[in-house]
Design an enzyme around this catalytic site. Structure first.
Site, PDB file in Angstrom:
ATOM      1  N   ARG A 112       0.841  -1.193   0.000  1.00 34.22           N
ATOM      2  CA  ARG A 112       0.000   0.000   0.000  1.00 34.22           C
ATOM      3  C   ARG A 112       0.880   1.249   0.000  1.00 34.22           C
ATOM      4  NH1 ARG A 112      -1.824   0.801   4.343  1.00 34.22           N
ATOM      5  NH2 ARG A 112      -1.265  -1.057   5.511  1.00 34.22           N
TER       6      ARG A 112
ATOM      7  N   TYR B 277      -1.502  -3.534  -6.794  1.00 35.23           N
ATOM      8  CA  TYR B 277      -1.345  -4.228  -5.508  1.00 35.23           C
ATOM      9  C   TYR B 277      -2.624  -4.230  -4.670  1.00 35.23           C
ATOM     10  CZ  TYR B 277      -0.375  -5.211  -0.693  1.00 35.23           C
ATOM     11  OH  TYR B 277      -0.467  -5.735   0.561  1.00 35.23           O
TER      12      TYR B 277
ATOM     13  N   LYS C  68      -9.821  -2.337   1.432  1.00 35.40           N
ATOM     14  CA  LYS C  68      -9.540  -1.206   2.322  1.00 35.40           C
ATOM     15  C   LYS C  68     -10.290   0.049   1.866  1.00 35.40           C
ATOM     16  CE  LYS C  68      -7.222  -3.560   5.199  1.00 35.40           C
ATOM     17  NZ  LYS C  68      -6.045  -4.257   4.994  1.00 35.40           N
TER      18      LYS C  68
ATOM     19  N   HIS D  24     -10.865  -2.481  11.222  1.00 34.49           N
ATOM     20  CA  HIS D  24      -9.768  -3.348  10.736  1.00 34.49           C
ATOM     21  C   HIS D  24      -9.563  -4.470  11.756  1.00 34.49           C
ATOM     22  CE1 HIS D  24      -5.277  -3.433   9.233  1.00 34.49           C
ATOM     23  NE2 HIS D  24      -6.017  -4.290   8.560  1.00 34.49           N
TER      24      HIS D  24
ATOM     25  N   SER E 204      -1.606  -3.659  10.233  1.00 37.92           N
ATOM     26  CA  SER E 204      -1.233  -4.530   9.116  1.00 37.92           C
ATOM     27  C   SER E 204       0.005  -5.360   9.453  1.00 37.92           C
ATOM     28  CB  SER E 204      -0.945  -3.673   7.885  1.00 37.92           C
ATOM     29  OG  SER E 204      -2.091  -2.895   7.575  1.00 37.92           O
TER      30      SER E 204
ATOM     31  N   CYS F  93       0.424  -7.593  11.701  1.00 37.82           N
ATOM     32  CA  CYS F  93       0.687  -7.720  13.137  1.00 37.82           C
ATOM     33  C   CYS F  93      -0.098  -8.856  13.782  1.00 37.82           C
ATOM     34  CB  CYS F  93       0.394  -6.409  13.843  1.00 37.82           C
ATOM     35  SG  CYS F  93       1.628  -5.147  13.469  1.00 37.82           S
TER      36      CYS F  93
ATOM     37  N   ASP G 236      -9.640  -9.800   8.675  1.00 39.76           N
ATOM     38  CA  ASP G 236      -9.117  -8.458   8.372  1.00 39.76           C
ATOM     39  C   ASP G 236     -10.128  -7.326   8.608  1.00 39.76           C
ATOM     40  OD1 ASP G 236      -6.754  -7.038   7.403  1.00 39.76           O
ATOM     41  OD2 ASP G 236      -7.912  -6.551   5.613  1.00 39.76           O
TER      42      ASP G 236
ATOM     43  N   ARG H  76       1.908 -12.220  -0.598  1.00 41.89           N
ATOM     44  CA  ARG H  76       0.582 -12.561  -0.079  1.00 41.89           C
ATOM     45  C   ARG H  76      -0.021 -13.754  -0.793  1.00 41.89           C
ATOM     46  NH1 ARG H  76      -1.913  -8.894   3.966  1.00 41.89           N
ATOM     47  NH2 ARG H  76      -0.269  -7.357   4.293  1.00 41.89           N
TER      48      ARG H  76
HETATM   49  P1  GTP Z   1      -2.744  -7.707   7.316  1.00 41.45           P
HETATM   50  O1  GTP Z   1      -3.248  -8.748   6.384  1.00 41.45           O
HETATM   51  O2  GTP Z   1      -1.620  -6.898   6.742  1.00 41.45           O
HETATM   52  O3  GTP Z   1      -3.822  -6.797   7.846  1.00 41.45           O
HETATM   53  O4  GTP Z   1      -1.998  -8.420   8.548  1.00 41.45           O
HETATM   54  P2  GTP Z   1      -2.409  -9.408   9.738  1.00 41.45           P
HETATM   55  O5  GTP Z   1      -2.687  -8.596  10.962  1.00 41.45           O
HETATM   56  O6  GTP Z   1      -3.438 -10.373   9.333  1.00 41.45           O
HETATM   57  O7  GTP Z   1      -1.011 -10.112  10.027  1.00 41.45           O
HETATM   58  P3  GTP Z   1      -0.594 -11.662   9.992  1.00 41.45           P
HETATM   59  O8  GTP Z   1      -1.439 -12.521  10.882  1.00 41.45           O
HETATM   60  O9  GTP Z   1      -0.497 -12.063   8.592  1.00 41.45           O
HETATM   61  O10 GTP Z   1       0.859 -11.613  10.656  1.00 41.45           O
HETATM   62  C1  GTP Z   1       1.951 -10.981  10.087  1.00 41.45           C
HETATM   63  C2  GTP Z   1       3.228 -11.398  10.722  1.00 41.45           C
HETATM   64  O11 GTP Z   1       3.173 -11.421  12.148  1.00 41.45           O
HETATM   65  C3  GTP Z   1       3.654 -12.790  10.266  1.00 41.45           C
HETATM   66  O12 GTP Z   1       5.016 -12.760   9.887  1.00 41.45           O
HETATM   67  C4  GTP Z   1       3.465 -13.626  11.504  1.00 41.45           C
HETATM   68  O13 GTP Z   1       4.337 -14.708  11.530  1.00 41.45           O
HETATM   69  C5  GTP Z   1       3.683 -12.646  12.658  1.00 41.45           C
HETATM   70  N1  GTP Z   1       2.909 -13.052  13.856  1.00 41.45           N
HETATM   71  C6  GTP Z   1       1.588 -13.311  13.915  1.00 41.45           C
HETATM   72  N2  GTP Z   1       1.201 -13.702  15.155  1.00 41.45           N
HETATM   73  C7  GTP Z   1       2.321 -13.686  15.912  1.00 41.45           C
HETATM   74  C8  GTP Z   1       2.580 -13.979  17.295  1.00 41.45           C
HETATM   75  O14 GTP Z   1       1.709 -14.353  18.071  1.00 41.45           O
HETATM   76  N3  GTP Z   1       3.865 -13.833  17.715  1.00 41.45           N
HETATM   77  C9  GTP Z   1       4.870 -13.425  16.878  1.00 41.45           C
HETATM   78  N4  GTP Z   1       6.099 -13.309  17.388  1.00 41.45           N
HETATM   79  N5  GTP Z   1       4.657 -13.140  15.565  1.00 41.45           N
HETATM   80  C10 GTP Z   1       3.406 -13.264  15.089  1.00 41.45           C
HETATM   81  C1  SPV Z   2      -3.182  -4.562   5.126  1.00 45.39           C
HETATM   82  O1  SPV Z   2      -2.203  -3.943   4.652  1.00 45.39           O
HETATM   83  O2  SPV Z   2      -3.686  -4.284   6.233  1.00 45.39           O
HETATM   84  C2  SPV Z   2      -3.765  -5.689   4.367  1.00 45.39           C
HETATM   85  C3  SPV Z   2      -3.309  -5.920   3.004  1.00 45.39           C
HETATM   86  O3  SPV Z   2      -4.626  -6.363   4.881  1.00 45.39           O
HETATM   87  S1  SPV Z   2      -4.036  -4.798   1.880  1.00 45.39           S
HETATM   88  O4  SPV Z   2      -5.218  -5.410   1.324  1.00 45.39           O
HETATM   89  O5  SPV Z   2      -3.054  -4.567   0.848  1.00 45.39           O
HETATM   90  O6  SPV Z   2      -4.384  -3.569   2.545  1.00 45.39           O
HETATM   91 MN    MN Z   3      -5.274  -5.546   6.845  1.00 45.74          MN
END
Ligand code: GTP
Ligand code: SPV
Ligand code: MN
Length: 582
Positions: free
Chosen positions: A70, A198, A207, A227, A249, A251, A278, A367
């Site tokens: 983004r 993207y 979003k 979110h 994002s 996290c 999400d 992704r």
């Molecule tokens: P968006 O799709 O961008 O909104 O992100 P999201 O919040 O769904 O993040 P996602 O669950 O894909 O996690 C992103 C990163 O955080 C990955 O590299 C995970 O491995 C890491 N992660 C997720 N949960 C944990 C956790 O409990 N502990 C640690 N140390 N890392 C974590």
């Molecule tokens: C984020 O960045 O929080 C996502 C991926 O979930 S996107 O759809 O690119 O915003």
């Molecule tokens: Mn997101």
């Protein structure tokens, strides 16, 4: 094909006049259409076939290397009044924005097909769901929207029945970062996006519509567009709970949403189900609770770090019918990313032979796009028209220090303060520096379609709209020790924190009151079979008074940046924290 909705027919005609496509194609959402598009994308090189023995119907797409995340600095909220967009957004006057975008879109689809994608955010029969139409010149966008939304004939039928829809116009243009803008016109319920293919910039239902435009509508209409993931938790007694959690994002939303509990929990009868990973739309129900739907139909998840050890449910769903964007490939054509414990990369995300000297094999923001139905923990409640009732709202972020493993707000307004002041390290999900701590209120910093002061005011106001609001918590899975190692094991072990949260929601567990909220006693976090030093857990549940005093000052300065639109309730709650710290 065409439509009986005159506004839609007129808009499509007007866009075609502006963009000059060779042809116009209306997406019907059928299986045959899906196959046809896959063939087309393979033929023109946009898709590469992955190993069809190990990964049937899986494709790899490598983006332009300058178009992988983004772009917050190129994303605008275009309200008549600049103050309404708030300091949290970049603003452009609607007239100036339209002029700029008209210039970019003029003739941009010559030699291309213009695809019309009617889509519905949420179950087709849900009163909480809303429709939109995306016009795009990218067949890759069409295939992603097919997985991420309910798109095609059913959505068009609803639009024809109801009338209203959000207009989203998108062109990949020349993928030139200097001719790239993502514009939102909340007052016109429209979006214009140019120059990027993207995810968050191009899949306009996500979003742009479901957060930036919907947050604005939600404020006007008395609901919340957030979110957040939505997770079902069934206790051994058979009681079903739902929680919604906002993390910035990359996290941890996708990971928490499909967590597999530690063995002991499974044996005892705990069950986790996934409603969303999400986005969450919540409305007060007649019972005074907040009822939530996931407006999406699929997951657009971060690939790196997804493994059998961290997120086995995610890994299991990625063996079929998945689009991979910017991952690496193994010798035998299987997708690969950092963190996968087996296989090795042969080519990287730029299609070059893998060489560690060039950096990671998969882009850190690579992704997968997959239908939610492929998730082993998929909840049929994802199709529920009424949604699910939310017991707890959780806010979190990546904070290497200060913020405890879990804390409970004293009351709703304190919870709003907690959410409004969450800080987190930036990630690869957006272009720019990674690892910089910034405030990301409710994980909505890049996504709130209006002034944060008004947004927090709307959150505070929810008390007047719903008598049984969820309890509010904060969590932090990302505390690090002096060696820079994570102190909490995270992933499936996060179940231990969810158990405490449910215990609090059902009045079954005690807590100790601290200046920053209610925290668990160490003994109240279930540590059965957990290989962890209790002294470390103790540390994760300690309030460092001096550090929090510094935080309070920083929070006060942050809130003041938003001027007199910030609800006084937040300053009152902050003062209570300050007084309590002594
Ligand atoms: P968006 O799709 O961008 O909104 O992100 P999201 O919040 O769904 O993040 P996602 O669950 O894909 O996690 C992103 C990163 O955080 C990955 O590299 C995970 O491995 C890491 N992660 C997720 N949960 C944990 C956790 O409990 N502990 C640690 N140390 N890392 C974590
Ligand atoms: C984020 O960045 O929080 C996502 C991926 O979930 S996107 O759809 O690119 O915003
Ligand atoms: Mn997101």
């Amino acid at each position: 094909m065409s439509t009986t909705n005159q506004a839609l027919a007129d808009w499509v005609k007007q866009v075609a006049e502006l963009t000059q496509p060779d042809s116009i194609y209306w997406c019907d959402g059928s299986e045959a259409e899906k196959q046809k598009f896959n063939k087309m994308l393979l033929a023109d090189g946009t898709f590469k076939k992955l190993n069809q023995d190990t990964h049937p119907d899986c494709y790899l797409h490598l983006s332009d290397p300058q178009d992988v995340a983004r772009v917050e600095h190129l994303t605008f909220i275009c309200t008549e009044n600049e103050a309404d967009a708030g300091p949290n957004n970049h603003w452009m006057a609607p007239e100036a924005a339209h002029e700029k975008m008209d210039g970019l879109f003029a003739g941009c689809m010559r030699g291309r097909t213009m695809y019309v994608i009617p889509y519905c955010m949420g179950p087709i029969d849900s009163p909480i769901a809303r429709c939109g139409v995306e016009i795009t010149d990218s067949a890759y966008v069409v295939q992603n929207m097919r997985l991420m939304t309910r798109m095609g004939d059913a959505a068009l039928a609803r639009i024809e029945r109801e009338g209203g829809f959000v207009k989203g116009l998108h062109s990949i243009g020349e993928l030139d970062p200097d001719r790239r803008f993502i514009m939102h016109f909340p007052e016109e319920l429209s979006i214009q996006s140019f120059g990027s293919g993207y995810g968050g910039n191009a899949l306009l239902g996500k979003k742009c519509h479901a957060l930036r435009i919907a947050s604005y509508q939600a404020k006007t209409e008395g609901w919340l567009a957030e979110h957040m993931l939505i997770l079902g938790i069934k206790t051994p007694a058979g009681t079903q709970h739902y929680v919604a959690a906002a993390f910035p994002s990359a996290c941890g939303k996708t990971n928490l949403a499909m967590l597999i509990p530690p063995e002991g929990y499974v044996k005892d009868g705990w069950e986790i189900s996934t409603v969303g990973d999400d986005i969450c739309w919540m409305r007060p129900g007649e019972d005074g609770r907040l009822w939530a739907i996931n407006p999406e139909a699929g997951f657009f998840g971060v690939a790196p770090g997804t493994s059998k050890g961290t997120n086995p449910n995610a890994l299991a769903m990625l063996y079929k019918d998945t689009i991979f964007t910017n991952v690496a490939e193994t010798e035998d054509g299987q997708p690969w990313w950092e963190g996968l414990d087996d296989r090795t990369p042969k080519t990287d995300w730029k299609g070059r032979p893998f060489d560690a000297a060039n950096g990671p094999a998969a882009h850190p923001n690579s992704r997968f796009t997959v239908s939610a139905k492929r998730c082993p923990s998929y909840s049929p409640e994802m199709e529920s028209a009424t949604g699910v009732p939310i017991d707890a709202i959780i806010f979190g972020g990546r904070r290497a220090s200060l913020v405890p493993l879990v804390a409970e707000a004293r009351n709703w307004n304190h919870g709003v303060l907690m959410g409004a002041t969450v800080a987190s390290e930036t990630t690869a999900a957006a272009t720019g520096a990674v690892g910089v701590v910034r405030r990301d209120p409710m994980a909505m910093k890049p996504f709130c379609g209006y002034h944060f002061g008004d947004y927090w005011g709307h959150w505070v106001d929810m008390q007047t709209k719903a008598d049984h609001l969820p309890k509010v918590f904060t969590v932090n899975w990302f505390r690090k020790n002096d060696q820079g190692k994570f102190m909490w094991p995270g992933f499936g072990e996060n179940m231990r924190v969810l158990e405490w949260i449910i215990g609090r929601c059902t009045d079954q567990l005690q807590a100790r009151e601290t200046a920053i909220g209610y925290l668990p006693e160490v003994k109240d976090i279930n540590t059965d079979n957990l290989d962890m030093d209790l002294a470390v857990l103790e540390q994760l549940l300690t309030v460092d008074v001096d550090a929090w005093k510094t935080e309070v000052n920083s929070v006060e300065a942050f809130l003041k940046e938003y001027g007199d639109r910030v609800p006084s309730a937040l300053f009152e709650e902050l003062l209570a924290v300050d007084n309590h710290l002594g």
